[in-house]
Design an enzyme around this catalytic site. Structure first.
Site, PDB file in Angstrom:
ATOM      1  N   ARG A 102      84.202 -95.829 -58.553  1.00 20.03           N
ATOM      2  CA  ARG A 102      85.551 -96.427 -58.588  1.00 20.03           C
ATOM      3  C   ARG A 102      85.527 -97.895 -58.993  1.00 20.03           C
ATOM      4  O   ARG A 102      86.460 -98.380 -59.628  1.00 20.03           O
ATOM      5  CB  ARG A 102      86.225 -96.256 -57.230  1.00 20.03           C
ATOM      6  CG  ARG A 102      86.664 -94.831 -57.023  1.00 20.03           C
ATOM      7  CD  ARG A 102      87.361 -94.641 -55.723  1.00 20.03           C
ATOM      8  NE  ARG A 102      88.142 -93.408 -55.763  1.00 20.03           N
ATOM      9  CZ  ARG A 102      88.674 -92.841 -54.705  1.00 20.03           C
ATOM     10  NH1 ARG A 102      88.528 -93.391 -53.512  1.00 20.03           N
ATOM     11  NH2 ARG A 102      89.375 -91.732 -54.826  1.00 20.03           N
ATOM     12  N   LYS A 124      92.319 -71.475 -51.387  1.00 24.68           N
ATOM     13  CA  LYS A 124      93.579 -70.829 -50.996  1.00 24.68           C
ATOM     14  C   LYS A 124      94.670 -70.862 -52.057  1.00 24.68           C
ATOM     15  O   LYS A 124      94.831 -71.857 -52.758  1.00 24.68           O
ATOM     16  CB  LYS A 124      94.128 -71.526 -49.753  1.00 24.68           C
ATOM     17  CG  LYS A 124      93.259 -71.304 -48.544  1.00 24.68           C
ATOM     18  CD  LYS A 124      93.841 -72.046 -47.372  1.00 24.68           C
ATOM     19  CE  LYS A 124      93.081 -71.698 -46.104  1.00 24.68           C
ATOM     20  NZ  LYS A 124      93.545 -72.497 -44.976  1.00 24.68           N
ATOM     21  N   GLY A 150      91.538 -82.807 -56.085  1.00 26.53           N
ATOM     22  CA  GLY A 150      90.760 -82.394 -54.918  1.00 26.53           C
ATOM     23  C   GLY A 150      89.276 -82.639 -55.114  1.00 26.53           C
ATOM     24  O   GLY A 150      88.862 -83.701 -55.564  1.00 26.53           O
ATOM     25  N   GLY A 167      93.782 -86.689 -54.946  1.00 25.09           N
ATOM     26  CA  GLY A 167      95.157 -86.405 -54.512  1.00 25.09           C
ATOM     27  C   GLY A 167      96.182 -86.757 -55.573  1.00 25.09           C
ATOM     28  O   GLY A 167      97.150 -86.029 -55.791  1.00 25.09           O
TER      29      GLY A 167
HETATM   30  P1  AMP Z   1      89.681 -76.205 -52.929  1.00 18.15           P
HETATM   31  O1  AMP Z   1      89.528 -77.481 -52.160  1.00 18.15           O
HETATM   32  O2  AMP Z   1      90.906 -75.443 -52.594  1.00 18.15           O
HETATM   33  O3  AMP Z   1      89.485 -76.398 -54.406  1.00 18.15           O
HETATM   34  O4  AMP Z   1      88.517 -75.246 -52.396  1.00 18.15           O
HETATM   35  C1  AMP Z   1      87.162 -75.531 -52.541  1.00 18.15           C
HETATM   36  C2  AMP Z   1      86.398 -74.625 -51.631  1.00 18.15           C
HETATM   37  O5  AMP Z   1      86.635 -73.263 -51.923  1.00 18.15           O
HETATM   38  C3  AMP Z   1      84.902 -74.823 -51.739  1.00 18.15           C
HETATM   39  O6  AMP Z   1      84.427 -75.449 -50.592  1.00 18.15           O
HETATM   40  C4  AMP Z   1      84.358 -73.406 -51.891  1.00 18.15           C
HETATM   41  O7  AMP Z   1      83.252 -73.141 -51.072  1.00 18.15           O
HETATM   42  C5  AMP Z   1      85.523 -72.549 -51.461  1.00 18.15           C
HETATM   43  N1  AMP Z   1      85.438 -71.186 -52.029  1.00 18.15           N
HETATM   44  C6  AMP Z   1      85.285 -70.842 -53.313  1.00 18.15           C
HETATM   45  N2  AMP Z   1      85.181 -69.522 -53.450  1.00 18.15           N
HETATM   46  C7  AMP Z   1      85.237 -68.981 -52.233  1.00 18.15           C
HETATM   47  C8  AMP Z   1      85.160 -67.649 -51.703  1.00 18.15           C
HETATM   48  N3  AMP Z   1      85.012 -66.616 -52.523  1.00 18.15           N
HETATM   49  N4  AMP Z   1      85.261 -67.492 -50.379  1.00 18.15           N
HETATM   50  C9  AMP Z   1      85.413 -68.560 -49.569  1.00 18.15           C
HETATM   51  N5  AMP Z   1      85.510 -69.825 -49.989  1.00 18.15           N
HETATM   52  C10 AMP Z   1      85.419 -70.047 -51.293  1.00 18.15           C
END
Ligand code: AMP
Length: 396
Positions: free
Chosen positions: A35, A198, A354, A377
């Site tokens: 940064r 999610k 993220g 963010g």
């Molecule tokens: P996000 O912050 O929503 O982009 O999510 C990132 C996280 O999603 C990472 O820590 C990954 O380990 C998790 N992730 C990716 N694929 C899977 C999966 N098939 N099952 C559980 N967690 C997952």
């Protein structure tokens, strides 16, 4: 979009909001100076023109009071080293020491104010506090993309006191240009890859980008909410049962917008959430009970690579599997390879939002994609179509 290129800073004091909220070790040494480096081009240009620079930043969450742990003096040596000159450090933000050091500041010199979050007024967006800061500079420059989604005193409110003399720094310009290259004038076909945990945390992004994308590649944990919604068997995979209807609606919306959706075909499954678990490969909708989907497998990797190869604009947010565990990183790593290859062949690729940035850096893709956003963010909110207060304050 007004940038520092529209001003002459000779004999002017530039008040620059930077984002020096850097990670530190237990001895408060900077462990990742990305940064600080990102703000260097703006600072250098102003100094070269004969301007003086006053830097404002926050560091951590000191909650409105002085706390030595969050003092910017601990990062001053890193800033000095990166800029290649001695940085003057103020002991306060708008107090007597800062005022005196601002008054004595000469062209070519850099002054670092104390952590703006030592005043509760910063996060409240207090006008008087913003006015006191504004009195220090002739021109306000916002180069803090990482905090542009906050309507704080030094990121947004302060701009009111510079009706004519406010502009973006070069980092902000780069970030905004990169977002525009995808969301406003992306060369077609435009492909978005959304992975991560999610559906619920990506739904606003999906809704916002549907009108501009041609392909949507879905991966990661959110795959299984879609697969279950379509009637597949997902075993113990991550799922949001209250989002099954939403997943169906998203697929219908994609059809309405002529967006081709690529859900995983096959996956690597595990019998528990651990790198040492037993592993098998199955089709995504055929996961036995007691097993969970952890990564995409070869058919999917091939499918994704083909789509990416034919894309001219690529947006990537979120991993395709549990990349933190080496046995489930292949899908995400090979995706990085495909995006790097497409970029080499002329596509524009933006990675951001993220934790995606941590991944591309860890695996060395940061030099192989067109742009990696510095603002987690802030980038997410931009992709969601929200107007960032720090951006609006300069534009309006
Ligand atoms: P996000 O912050 O929503 O982009 O999510 C990132 C996280 O999603 C990472 O820590 C990954 O380990 C998790 N992730 C990716 N694929 C899977 C999966 N098939 N099952 C559980 N967690 C997952």
């Amino acid at each position: 979009m007004k940038t520092i290129n529209d001003y002459n800073f000779e004999n002017k004091k530039a008040l620059i909001r930077v984002d020096f909220n850097v990670p530190q070790d237990e001895n408060l040494n900077v462990t990742d100076d990305t940064r600080i480096r990102a703000a260097k081009p703006t600072i250098d240009k102003i100094l070269q023109q004969g301007g003086a620079v006053i830097l404002m930043s926050h560091l951590g969450r000191p909650k409105g009071e002085f706390n030595d742990k969050y003092s910017l003096k601990h990062i001053a040596s890193s800033v000095s080293e990166i800029l290649g000159l001695e940085v003057i450090v103020a002991n306060d933000v708008i107090g007597d020491d800062a005022k005196q050091k601002v008054n004595n500041l000469k062209p070519g010199q850099v002054l670092l104010l104390e952590n703006v979050r030592f005043h509760a007024e910063e996060e409240k967006g207090d006008k008087d506090f913003a006015k006191a800061l504004a009195a220090f500079g002739d021109i306000y420059v916002n180069d803090a993309f990482g905090t542009a989604h906050r309507a704080h005193a030094s990121t947004a409110v302060i701009a009111e006191f510079f009706p004519e003399n406010k502009c973006f720094g070069l980092l902000m310009e780069q970030e905004l240009t990169a977002i525009n290259k995808v969301l406003a004038d992306g060369e077609k076909p435009v492909t978005a890859i959304l992975g991560g945990a999610k559906v619920s945390s990506k739904i606003t992004i999906i809704n916002n980008i549907l009108p501009v994308i041609d392909n949507l590649i879905i991966g990661g944990g959110m795959t299984y909410t879609f697969v279950k919604a379509k009637g597949g068997k997902i075993g113990n995979s991550l799922v949001e049962d209250d989002k099954l209807e939403l997943a169906k609606e998203i697929l219908i919306e994609c059809e309405k917008h002529n967006v081709k959706v690529y859900l995983p075909i096959d996956n690597v499954i595990a019998d528990n959430f651990s790198n040492d678990a037993n592993r098998e490969v199955t089709n995504v909708g055929e996961i036995p009970d007691g097993w969970m989907g952890m990564d995409v497998a070869d058919e999917t990797i091939k499918q994704n690579a083909e789509v990416i190869k034919n894309s001219k604009t690529i947006l990537w947010n979120g991993p395709l599997g549990v990349f933190e565990m080496s046995n489930f990183a292949k899908g995400t790593v090979t995706l990085g390879d495909a995006i790097a290859e497409a970029t080499k062949n002329g596509a524009f690729s933006l990675v951001g939002g993220g934790d995606s940035v941590a991944f591309v850096k860890q695996f060395g893709y940061d030099d192989k994609v067109s742009y990696v956003s510095t603002g987690g963010g802030a980038m997410l909110e931009s992709l969601e179509g929200k107007e960032l207060p720090g951006v609006a304050a300069i534009l309006n």
